[in-house]
Design a protein around this motif. Structure first.
Motif, PDB file in Angstrom:
ATOM      1  N   ALA A 135       8.305   9.885 -61.231  1.00  0.00           N
ATOM      2  CA  ALA A 135       7.307  10.912 -61.699  1.00  0.00           C
ATOM      3  C   ALA A 135       5.885  10.389 -60.947  1.00  0.00           C
ATOM      4  CB  ALA A 135       7.157  10.864 -63.076  1.00  0.00           C
ATOM      5  N   GLN A 136       5.206   9.613 -61.809  1.00  0.00           N
ATOM      6  CA  GLN A 136       3.800   8.882 -61.366  1.00  0.00           C
ATOM      7  C   GLN A 136       3.959   7.715 -60.315  1.00  0.00           C
ATOM      8  OE1 GLN A 136       0.974  10.682 -61.263  1.00  0.00           O
ATOM      9  NE2 GLN A 136       2.282  12.346 -62.435  1.00  0.00           N
ATOM     10  N   THR A 137       5.185   7.058 -60.495  1.00  0.00           N
ATOM     11  CA  THR A 137       5.580   5.830 -59.645  1.00  0.00           C
ATOM     12  C   THR A 137       6.814   6.178 -58.846  1.00  0.00           C
ATOM     13  OG1 THR A 137       4.658   4.296 -61.220  1.00  0.00           O
ATOM     14  CG2 THR A 137       5.927   3.454 -59.791  1.00  0.00           C
ATOM     15  N   GLN A 138       6.538   6.778 -57.836  1.00  0.00           N
ATOM     16  CA  GLN A 138       7.607   7.476 -57.043  1.00  0.00           C
ATOM     17  C   GLN A 138       8.164   6.706 -56.171  1.00  0.00           C
ATOM     18  OE1 GLN A 138       5.778  11.301 -55.800  1.00  0.00           O
ATOM     19  NE2 GLN A 138       6.978  12.085 -57.646  1.00  0.00           N
ATOM     20  N   VAL A 139       9.487   6.804 -55.349  1.00  0.00           N
ATOM     21  CA  VAL A 139      10.309   6.238 -54.515  1.00  0.00           C
ATOM     22  C   VAL A 139      10.707   7.192 -53.338  1.00  0.00           C
ATOM     23  CG1 VAL A 139      12.211   4.824 -53.994  1.00  0.00           C
ATOM     24  CG2 VAL A 139      11.013   4.286 -56.035  1.00  0.00           C
ATOM     25  N   LEU A 140      10.466   6.932 -52.069  1.00  0.00           N
ATOM     26  CA  LEU A 140      11.048   7.842 -51.184  1.00  0.00           C
ATOM     27  C   LEU A 140      12.258   7.169 -50.625  1.00  0.00           C
ATOM     28  CD1 LEU A 140      10.666   9.832 -48.874  1.00  0.00           C
ATOM     29  CD2 LEU A 140       9.425   8.312 -47.345  1.00  0.00           C
ATOM     30  N   THR A 141      13.375   7.808 -50.185  1.00  0.00           N
ATOM     31  CA  THR A 141      14.527   7.369 -49.923  1.00  0.00           C
ATOM     32  C   THR A 141      14.881   8.314 -48.681  1.00  0.00           C
ATOM     33  OG1 THR A 141      15.432   6.704 -51.976  1.00  0.00           O
ATOM     34  CG2 THR A 141      16.968   6.785 -50.351  1.00  0.00           C
ATOM     35  N   PRO A 210       1.044   2.507 -58.415  1.00  0.00           N
ATOM     36  CA  PRO A 210       1.620   3.518 -58.929  1.00  0.00           C
ATOM     37  C   PRO A 210       1.044   4.826 -58.197  1.00  0.00           C
ATOM     38  CG  PRO A 210       1.023   1.863 -60.603  1.00  0.00           C
ATOM     39  CD  PRO A 210       0.606   1.499 -59.390  1.00  0.00           C
ATOM     40  N   ALA A 211       1.847   5.646 -57.637  1.00  0.00           N
ATOM     41  CA  ALA A 211       1.408   6.909 -56.912  1.00  0.00           C
ATOM     42  C   ALA A 211       2.352   7.963 -56.784  1.00  0.00           C
ATOM     43  CB  ALA A 211       1.092   6.205 -55.412  1.00  0.00           C
ATOM     44  N   GLU A 212       1.861   9.051 -56.287  1.00  0.00           N
ATOM     45  CA  GLU A 212       2.699  10.061 -56.072  1.00  0.00           C
ATOM     46  C   GLU A 212       2.956  10.336 -54.441  1.00  0.00           C
ATOM     47  OE1 GLU A 212       2.751  15.058 -56.600  1.00  0.00           O
ATOM     48  OE2 GLU A 212       1.598  13.775 -57.988  1.00  0.00           O
ATOM     49  N   ILE A 213       4.092  10.588 -54.143  1.00  0.00           N
ATOM     50  CA  ILE A 213       4.368  10.499 -52.596  1.00  0.00           C
ATOM     51  C   ILE A 213       4.198  11.981 -52.119  1.00  0.00           C
ATOM     52  CG2 ILE A 213       6.001  10.277 -50.746  1.00  0.00           C
ATOM     53  CD1 ILE A 213       6.924   7.897 -52.530  1.00  0.00           C
ATOM     54  N   ILE A 214       3.341  12.460 -50.991  1.00  0.00           N
ATOM     55  CA  ILE A 214       3.230  13.743 -50.749  1.00  0.00           C
ATOM     56  C   ILE A 214       3.754  14.125 -49.171  1.00  0.00           C
ATOM     57  CG2 ILE A 214       1.365  15.413 -50.015  1.00  0.00           C
ATOM     58  CD1 ILE A 214      -0.413  13.554 -51.359  1.00  0.00           C
ATOM     59  N   PRO A 215       4.946  14.598 -49.048  1.00  0.00           N
ATOM     60  CA  PRO A 215       5.489  15.144 -47.927  1.00  0.00           C
ATOM     61  C   PRO A 215       4.719  16.256 -47.287  1.00  0.00           C
ATOM     62  CG  PRO A 215       6.696  16.300 -49.425  1.00  0.00           C
ATOM     63  CD  PRO A 215       5.553  15.460 -50.045  1.00  0.00           C
ATOM     64  N   VAL A 216       4.148  15.964 -45.821  1.00  0.00           N
ATOM     65  CA  VAL A 216       3.646  16.907 -45.308  1.00  0.00           C
ATOM     66  C   VAL A 216       4.042  17.302 -43.878  1.00  0.00           C
ATOM     67  CG1 VAL A 216       1.114  17.595 -44.090  1.00  0.00           C
ATOM     68  CG2 VAL A 216       1.375  16.302 -46.312  1.00  0.00           C
ATOM     69  N   ASN A 217       4.560  18.469 -43.368  1.00  0.00           N
ATOM     70  CA  ASN A 217       4.969  18.830 -42.084  1.00  0.00           C
ATOM     71  C   ASN A 217       4.001  18.921 -41.269  1.00  0.00           C
ATOM     72  OD1 ASN A 217       6.484  19.663 -39.793  1.00  0.00           O
ATOM     73  ND2 ASN A 217       7.930  21.032 -41.145  1.00  0.00           N
ATOM     74  N   LEU A 218       3.564  18.101 -40.241  1.00  0.00           N
ATOM     75  CA  LEU A 218       2.719  18.340 -39.368  1.00  0.00           C
ATOM     76  C   LEU A 218       2.850  19.497 -38.544  1.00  0.00           C
ATOM     77  CD1 LEU A 218       2.191  14.758 -37.953  1.00  0.00           C
ATOM     78  CD2 LEU A 218       0.715  15.689 -39.826  1.00  0.00           C
ATOM     79  N   ASP A 219       4.036  19.876 -38.291  1.00  0.00           N
ATOM     80  CA  ASP A 219       4.156  21.218 -37.530  1.00  0.00           C
ATOM     81  C   ASP A 219       3.535  22.356 -38.211  1.00  0.00           C
ATOM     82  OD1 ASP A 219       5.598  19.785 -35.427  1.00  0.00           O
ATOM     83  OD2 ASP A 219       7.431  19.931 -36.781  1.00  0.00           O
ATOM     84  N   HIS A 220       3.294  22.353 -39.483  1.00  0.00           N
ATOM     85  CA  HIS A 220       2.780  23.271 -40.263  1.00  0.00           C
ATOM     86  C   HIS A 220       1.268  23.388 -39.859  1.00  0.00           C
ATOM     87  CE1 HIS A 220       6.582  24.154 -42.681  1.00  0.00           C
ATOM     88  NE2 HIS A 220       6.803  24.261 -41.584  1.00  0.00           N
ATOM     89  N   VAL A 269       5.225  13.428 -42.567  1.00  0.00           N
ATOM     90  CA  VAL A 269       4.354  12.261 -42.878  1.00  0.00           C
ATOM     91  C   VAL A 269       4.602  12.287 -44.222  1.00  0.00           C
ATOM     92  CG1 VAL A 269       3.002  12.040 -40.578  1.00  0.00           C
ATOM     93  CG2 VAL A 269       1.898  13.304 -42.701  1.00  0.00           C
ATOM     94  N   PHE A 270       4.700  11.026 -44.871  1.00  0.00           N
ATOM     95  CA  PHE A 270       4.389  10.761 -46.299  1.00  0.00           C
ATOM     96  C   PHE A 270       3.360  10.059 -46.656  1.00  0.00           C
ATOM     97  CE2 PHE A 270       9.091  11.628 -44.740  1.00  0.00           C
ATOM     98  CZ  PHE A 270       9.236  12.541 -45.963  1.00  0.00           C
ATOM     99  N   LEU A 271       2.366  10.734 -47.366  1.00  0.00           N
ATOM    100  CA  LEU A 271       1.405  10.133 -47.866  1.00  0.00           C
ATOM    101  C   LEU A 271       1.473   9.596 -49.318  1.00  0.00           C
ATOM    102  CD1 LEU A 271      -1.313  13.170 -46.703  1.00  0.00           C
ATOM    103  CD2 LEU A 271      -0.557  10.988 -45.318  1.00  0.00           C
ATOM    104  N   ASN A 272       0.345   8.952 -49.816  1.00  0.00           N
ATOM    105  CA  ASN A 272       0.473   8.211 -51.084  1.00  0.00           C
ATOM    106  C   ASN A 272      -0.740   8.646 -51.956  1.00  0.00           C
ATOM    107  OD1 ASN A 272      -1.136   5.826 -50.904  1.00  0.00           O
ATOM    108  ND2 ASN A 272       0.655   5.280 -49.657  1.00  0.00           N
ATOM    109  N   ALA A 273      -0.919   8.993 -53.280  1.00  0.00           N
ATOM    110  CA  ALA A 273      -2.062   9.298 -53.741  1.00  0.00           C
ATOM    111  C   ALA A 273      -1.961   9.307 -55.434  1.00  0.00           C
ATOM    112  CB  ALA A 273      -2.307  10.741 -53.684  1.00  0.00           C
ATOM    113  N   ARG A 274      -2.968   8.848 -56.059  1.00  0.00           N
ATOM    114  CA  ARG A 274      -2.819   8.371 -57.204  1.00  0.00           C
ATOM    115  C   ARG A 274      -2.993   9.594 -58.220  1.00  0.00           C
ATOM    116  NH1 ARG A 274      -5.161   5.478 -53.360  1.00  0.00           N
ATOM    117  NH2 ARG A 274      -7.176   6.079 -53.629  1.00  0.00           N
ATOM    118  N   GLY A 275      -2.131   9.592 -59.332  1.00  0.00           N
ATOM    119  CA  GLY A 275      -2.275  10.651 -60.202  1.00  0.00           C
ATOM    120  C   GLY A 275      -1.650  12.033 -59.846  1.00  0.00           C
ATOM    121  N   THR A 276      -2.216  13.018 -60.603  1.00  0.00           N
ATOM    122  CA  THR A 276      -1.430  14.283 -59.984  1.00  0.00           C
ATOM    123  C   THR A 276      -2.165  14.785 -58.658  1.00  0.00           C
ATOM    124  OG1 THR A 276      -1.124  14.898 -62.298  1.00  0.00           O
ATOM    125  CG2 THR A 276      -1.365  16.844 -60.652  1.00  0.00           C
TER     126      THR A 276
END
Length: 352
Positions: A135-141, A210-220, A269-276
């Motif tokens: 949730a708010q402490t995320q893991v990228l596999t 503790p962060a949320e992981i944001i997937p962003v497709n650069l091609d978009h 790319v995968f970014l990290n950010a705090r909270g929602t």
């Protein structure tokens, strides 16, 4: 319910798609397909973002795409061509792995320190290989195949396969200095899967807070986005550039400094950010006011500046937002986080 008899997915009707969802234990989501009139032609070319747009969760998208990928090829000309293309890609991967094994020699991976050398590589299909959990402490596999390379910030690794080789590097050609200037570590780590032909295995990463992981497709986003300093968690082999703010005022008062980081390349790319995390899409000329310190990233088409909140000295001194806020002008996309780490730290200090 039995899956459709027609093997060619692109020829499925909406009902065929819902029947197939039921066969993979996602029948309770059939209403999303029916509402969006999502037939086989749309499904066969769908990305994870397309599926999320009609209401599927991240994990459900991964399952749908994995199940599609595992379907046997039909006799249709289009799918035969796709199958031939996949065979060609596998042949190229085998050749790359053989070359890497010749250069590396030892079968057991080891950590080393060096400088990144330019070399050909495949783009990791993150849409089917990456899973974000928590949730708010995320893991990228991420699942890697032989020869594939994942970049990450030092210290982000949680666990990884024995056959994944880790190398610590600076970026070469001033790349380490550029990363240091944009708030990242001087070094970065590259994880290369060196397992046997035909195998695959995973690596798990997490931010250092503790962060949320944001997937962003650069091609978009015209293959480039601009981020606040230190927000990059992981990526394929992309370029990181220095991006200066568009005015002295934006750098001095905007809260992010004069230097931001540009992420240039193809794939995710995968970014990290705090909270929602909130994603805001702006039309041409549309303006969005963002509190200082809550800006995560924005597409390269967005203009970044600063402005006063207005409303007089009472707002400036007692409104809680400070004298200046960030002003984002479209067109483009802006990502905003709910927690400003500096403000959170000050609040924690006041309670001690």
């Amino acid at each position: 319910m039995a899956p459709p008899e027609e093997e060619n997915v692109s020829k499925w009707s909406v009902k065929d798609v819902t029947d197939w969802l039921d066969s993979i234990s996602l029948g309770h989501k059939s209403d999303l397909i029916e509402t969006a009139k999502f037939d086989g032609e749309k499904l066969s070319g769908a990305s994870a973002e397309d599926l999320q747009a009609i209401g599927f969760s991240n994990l459900q998208c991964k399952k749908i795409l994995r199940e599609l990928e595992s379907r046997p090829a039909s006799g249709g000309a289009a799918l035969q061509a796709e199958n031939a293309s996949l065979k060609q890609e596998m042949a190229e991967l085998r050749a790359m792995v053989k070359s890497l094994q010749t250069q590396m020699g030892a079968s057991k991976p080891a950590a080393s320190t060096g400088v990144i050398a330019a070399r050909p590589t495949t783009v990791i299909p993150f849409c089917t290989r990456a899973v974000i959990e928590g949730a708010q402490t995320q893991v990228l596999t991420v699942t890697l195949s032989p020869g594939e390379v994942l970049r990450a910030e030092p210290g982000a690794m949680v666990h990884m396969s024995y056959y994944i080789k880790m190398e610590t590097k600076t970026g070469g050609g001033g790349g380490g200095f550029r990363r240091l200037m944009t708030g990242q570590s001087l070094f970065l780590t590259e994880f290369t899967y060196m397992g046997p032909k035909g195998s695959a295995d995973t690596i798990a990463l997490t931010p250092d807070f503790p962060a949320e992981i944001i997937p962003v497709n650069l091609d978009h986003y015209q293959r480039k986005i601009i981020c606040q300093r230190g927000s990059l968690l992981a990526s394929g082999l992309i370029d990181i550039s220095i991006e200066f703010t568009q005015s002295f005022g934006a750098g001095f008062f905007g809260g992010e400094g004069f230097i931001l980081q540009g992420l240039n390349g193809s794939g995710y790319v995968f970014l990290n950010a705090r909270g929602t995390v909130l994603k805001k899409d702006l039309d041409a000329g549309e303006k969005l006011i963002v509190a200082t310190g809550n800006l995560v990233a924005f597409s390269s088409t967005v203009k970044y500046g600063i402005t006063n909140m207005g409303g007089g000295l009472q707002n400036d001194f007692f409104g809680g937002e400070g004298f200046f806020v960030s002003e984002m002008t479209g067109p483009g996309t802006v990502w905003v986080e709910s927690h400003d780490m500096s403000r959170l730290w000050k609040e924690m200090q006041s309670k001690v």
